[in-house]
Design a protein around this motif. Structure first.
Motif, PDB file in Angstrom:
ATOM      1  N   GLN A   1      56.737  46.148  39.234  1.00 62.86           N
ATOM      2  CA  GLN A   1      58.100  46.668  39.132  1.00 62.86           C
ATOM      3  C   GLN A   1      58.608  46.687  37.689  1.00 62.86           C
ATOM      4  N   LYS A   2      58.262  45.631  36.919  1.00 63.86           N
ATOM      5  CA  LYS A   2      58.743  45.549  35.531  1.00 63.86           C
ATOM      6  C   LYS A   2      58.053  46.547  34.625  1.00 63.86           C
ATOM      7  N   LEU A   3      56.704  46.641  34.755  1.00 61.32           N
ATOM      8  CA  LEU A   3      55.929  47.364  33.737  1.00 61.32           C
ATOM      9  C   LEU A   3      55.263  48.646  34.240  1.00 61.32           C
ATOM     10  N   ASN A   4      55.096  48.745  35.541  1.00 62.11           N
ATOM     11  CA  ASN A   4      54.439  49.901  36.145  1.00 62.11           C
ATOM     12  C   ASN A   4      53.125  50.291  35.446  1.00 62.11           C
ATOM     13  N   PRO A   5      52.193  49.337  35.316  1.00 57.96           N
ATOM     14  CA  PRO A   5      50.919  49.671  34.659  1.00 57.96           C
ATOM     15  C   PRO A   5      50.060  50.562  35.554  1.00 57.96           C
ATOM     16  N   SER A   6      49.086  51.252  34.956  1.00 55.13           N
ATOM     17  CA  SER A   6      48.168  52.072  35.757  1.00 55.13           C
ATOM     18  C   SER A   6      47.075  51.205  36.363  1.00 55.13           C
ATOM     19  N   VAL A   7      46.742  50.117  35.666  1.00 52.26           N
ATOM     20  CA  VAL A   7      45.615  49.280  36.100  1.00 52.26           C
ATOM     21  C   VAL A   7      46.022  47.803  36.037  1.00 52.26           C
ATOM     22  N   ALA A   8      45.778  47.071  37.126  1.00 51.44           N
ATOM     23  CA  ALA A   8      45.960  45.610  37.110  1.00 51.44           C
ATOM     24  C   ALA A   8      44.561  44.994  37.096  1.00 51.44           C
ATOM     25  N   ILE A   9      44.272  44.233  36.051  1.00 47.83           N
ATOM     26  CA  ILE A   9      42.947  43.603  35.937  1.00 47.83           C
ATOM     27  C   ILE A   9      43.042  42.209  36.548  1.00 47.83           C
ATOM     28  N   ILE A  10      42.276  41.996  37.609  1.00 48.47           N
ATOM     29  CA  ILE A  10      42.379  40.727  38.341  1.00 48.47           C
ATOM     30  C   ILE A  10      41.002  40.095  38.434  1.00 48.47           C
ATOM     31  N   GLY A  11      40.894  38.877  37.931  1.00 52.99           N
ATOM     32  CA  GLY A  11      39.626  38.163  37.959  1.00 52.99           C
ATOM     33  C   GLY A  11      39.674  36.982  38.896  1.00 52.99           C
ATOM     34  N   SER A  12      40.023  35.814  38.330  1.00 52.47           N
ATOM     35  CA  SER A  12      39.881  34.570  39.091  1.00 52.47           C
ATOM     36  C   SER A  12      40.688  34.528  40.382  1.00 52.47           C
ATOM     37  N   ALA A  13      41.817  35.223  40.461  1.00 57.50           N
ATOM     38  CA  ALA A  13      42.615  35.164  41.700  1.00 57.50           C
ATOM     39  C   ALA A  13      41.834  35.756  42.876  1.00 57.50           C
ATOM     40  N   ILE A  14      40.834  36.593  42.584  1.00 53.24           N
ATOM     41  CA  ILE A  14      39.957  37.093  43.658  1.00 53.24           C
ATOM     42  C   ILE A  14      38.624  36.338  43.638  1.00 53.24           C
ATOM     43  N   THR A  15      38.004  36.242  42.457  1.00 53.50           N
ATOM     44  CA  THR A  15      36.629  35.696  42.422  1.00 53.50           C
ATOM     45  C   THR A  15      36.574  34.200  42.749  1.00 53.50           C
ATOM     46  N   GLN A  16      37.662  33.482  42.452  1.00 52.65           N
ATOM     47  CA  GLN A  16      37.682  32.037  42.731  1.00 52.65           C
ATOM     48  C   GLN A  16      38.384  31.708  44.050  1.00 52.65           C
ATOM     49  N   ALA A  17      38.850  32.732  44.746  1.00 48.25           N
ATOM     50  CA  ALA A  17      39.562  32.480  46.014  1.00 48.25           C
ATOM     51  C   ALA A  17      38.576  31.947  47.054  1.00 48.25           C
ATOM     52  N   LYS A  18      39.092  31.164  47.997  1.00 45.72           N
ATOM     53  CA  LYS A  18      38.240  30.636  49.078  1.00 45.72           C
ATOM     54  C   LYS A  18      37.669  31.806  49.870  1.00 45.72           C
ATOM     55  N   ASP A  19      38.503  32.837  50.080  1.00 49.68           N
ATOM     56  CA  ASP A  19      38.084  34.015  50.829  1.00 49.68           C
ATOM     57  C   ASP A  19      38.376  35.256  49.964  1.00 49.68           C
TER      58      ASP A  19
ATOM     59  N   THR B   1      31.241  41.460  44.927  1.00 50.05           N
ATOM     60  CA  THR B   1      31.885  42.779  44.883  1.00 50.05           C
ATOM     61  C   THR B   1      31.712  43.522  46.208  1.00 50.05           C
ATOM     62  N   ARG B   2      30.549  43.315  46.858  1.00 49.31           N
ATOM     63  CA  ARG B   2      30.326  43.942  48.178  1.00 49.31           C
ATOM     64  C   ARG B   2      31.402  43.512  49.169  1.00 49.31           C
ATOM     65  N   LEU B   3      31.826  42.245  49.062  1.00 49.92           N
ATOM     66  CA  LEU B   3      32.820  41.727  50.011  1.00 49.92           C
ATOM     67  C   LEU B   3      34.190  42.370  49.815  1.00 49.92           C
ATOM     68  N   VAL B   4      34.462  42.820  48.595  1.00 46.30           N
ATOM     69  CA  VAL B   4      35.834  43.250  48.282  1.00 46.30           C
ATOM     70  C   VAL B   4      35.918  44.733  47.922  1.00 46.30           C
ATOM     71  N   GLU B   5      34.774  45.439  47.955  1.00 43.58           N
ATOM     72  CA  GLU B   5      34.748  46.783  47.357  1.00 43.58           C
ATOM     73  C   GLU B   5      35.751  47.762  47.955  1.00 43.58           C
ATOM     74  N   ASN B   6      36.130  47.562  49.229  1.00 42.64           N
ATOM     75  CA  ASN B   6      37.082  48.501  49.824  1.00 42.64           C
ATOM     76  C   ASN B   6      38.511  48.274  49.341  1.00 42.64           C
ATOM     77  N   SER B   7      38.754  47.125  48.734  1.00 41.68           N
ATOM     78  CA  SER B   7      40.119  46.820  48.287  1.00 41.68           C
ATOM     79  C   SER B   7      40.306  47.005  46.791  1.00 41.68           C
ATOM     80  N   ILE B   8      39.234  47.278  46.066  1.00 38.47           N
ATOM     81  CA  ILE B   8      39.369  47.393  44.605  1.00 38.47           C
ATOM     82  C   ILE B   8      38.933  48.796  44.148  1.00 38.47           C
ATOM     83  N   ASP B   9      39.342  49.153  42.925  1.00 38.29           N
ATOM     84  CA  ASP B   9      39.057  50.510  42.447  1.00 38.29           C
ATOM     85  C   ASP B   9      38.008  50.493  41.336  1.00 38.29           C
ATOM     86  N   TRP B  10      38.265  49.725  40.278  1.00 35.86           N
ATOM     87  CA  TRP B  10      37.358  49.682  39.143  1.00 35.86           C
ATOM     88  C   TRP B  10      36.669  48.313  39.111  1.00 35.86           C
TER      89      TRP B  10
END
Ligand SMILES: O=C([C@H](O)CO)[C@H](O)[C@H](O)COP(=O)(O)O
Length: 213
Positions: free
Chosen positions: A177-195, A19-28
């Motif tokens: 664009q389709k749904l305009n959600p307030s929050v996008a919950i993203i796990g493996s696409a960040i946590t399992q990424a090489k970088d 989380t330290r590595l990505v904290e500036n790009s994420i909100d919750w």
């Protein structure tokens, strides 16, 4: 649109480091169900202690024992805790009551709810609703959250919506664009990424590009 980073299937120390590595790009920050099951309430405490200014979501997925579990999450420092929409209404009522008392929020996970249940759940106007394609649906059946318009859920712009389940960089712009959600919950696409830092920054760029802010 906010990014909720879902931390799952890792040790608490690794979750904090990542989380330290990505904290500036994420909100919750979501303390994933797997962390709570494996390490208990200390996973919430330690992550809140490490990131005191971030909104911490305890993905406890309560289905019963609501008062005990929600008080436990909020006492540990969670700002939001999750309850399953398929729970008995008395359970959801109790989550709402505890959250009001602590001045925190409830996220209702709509996994496996019927249209009729969704309609009833919309009455919990203070809740955040999570449109969720589960890990098993992803890993065993190859599904992803591609933003099927859930009619009444997304039609009501006063409801706060989160989307989750295998969201990728490629699917995010379309989902937005389709749904305009307030929050996008993203796990493996960040946590399992090489970088992970680069992946999270790219998610943020997609939101910036779509929203132009
Ligand atoms: O809620 C989740 C799942 O049920 C595991 O507990 C995850 O937070 C959610 O699926 C987001 O993770 P990804 O699907 O890996 O993006």
């Amino acid at each position: 649109m906010k990014i909720q980073l879902a931390l799952d299937r890792m040790e608490i120390g690794d979750a904090i480091q990542l989380t330290r590595l990505v904290e500036n790009s994420i909100d919750w920050i979501e303390v994933g169900t797997s962390l709570i099951k494996e390490y208990g309430v200390s996973s919430i405490k330690e992550i809140k202690k490490a990131f005191p200014t971030k909104v911490i979501v305890a993905d406890i997925k309560t289905i019963d024992n609501a008062r005990y579990e929600f008080e436990m999450c909020f006492n540990a420092g969670a700002d939001v805790a999750t309850v399953m929409g398929v729970s008995p209404y008395v359970t959801i009522d109790t989550c709402m009551e505890v959250a009001r008392r602590f001045d925190r929020r409830v996220m209702i996970d709509l996994l496996n709810t019927s249209e009729e249940q969704k309609k009833e759940l919309m009455n919990y106007s203070e809740a955040i609703f999570c449109d969720h394609v589960s890990k098993d649906e992803q890993e065993e059946s190859g599904s992803r959250n591609l933003g099927v318009d859930e009619g009444l859920l997304f039609a009501d712009s006063t409801r706060q919506i989160a989307i989750a389940g295998g969201i990728t960089l490629e699917s995010l712009a379309a989902l937005k664009q389709k749904l305009n959600p307030s929050v996008a919950i993203i796990g493996s696409a960040i946590t399992q990424a090489k970088d992970p830092a680069d992946a999270a920054a790219k998610f943020k760029q997609v939101i910036f590009h779509v929203e132009g802010v």
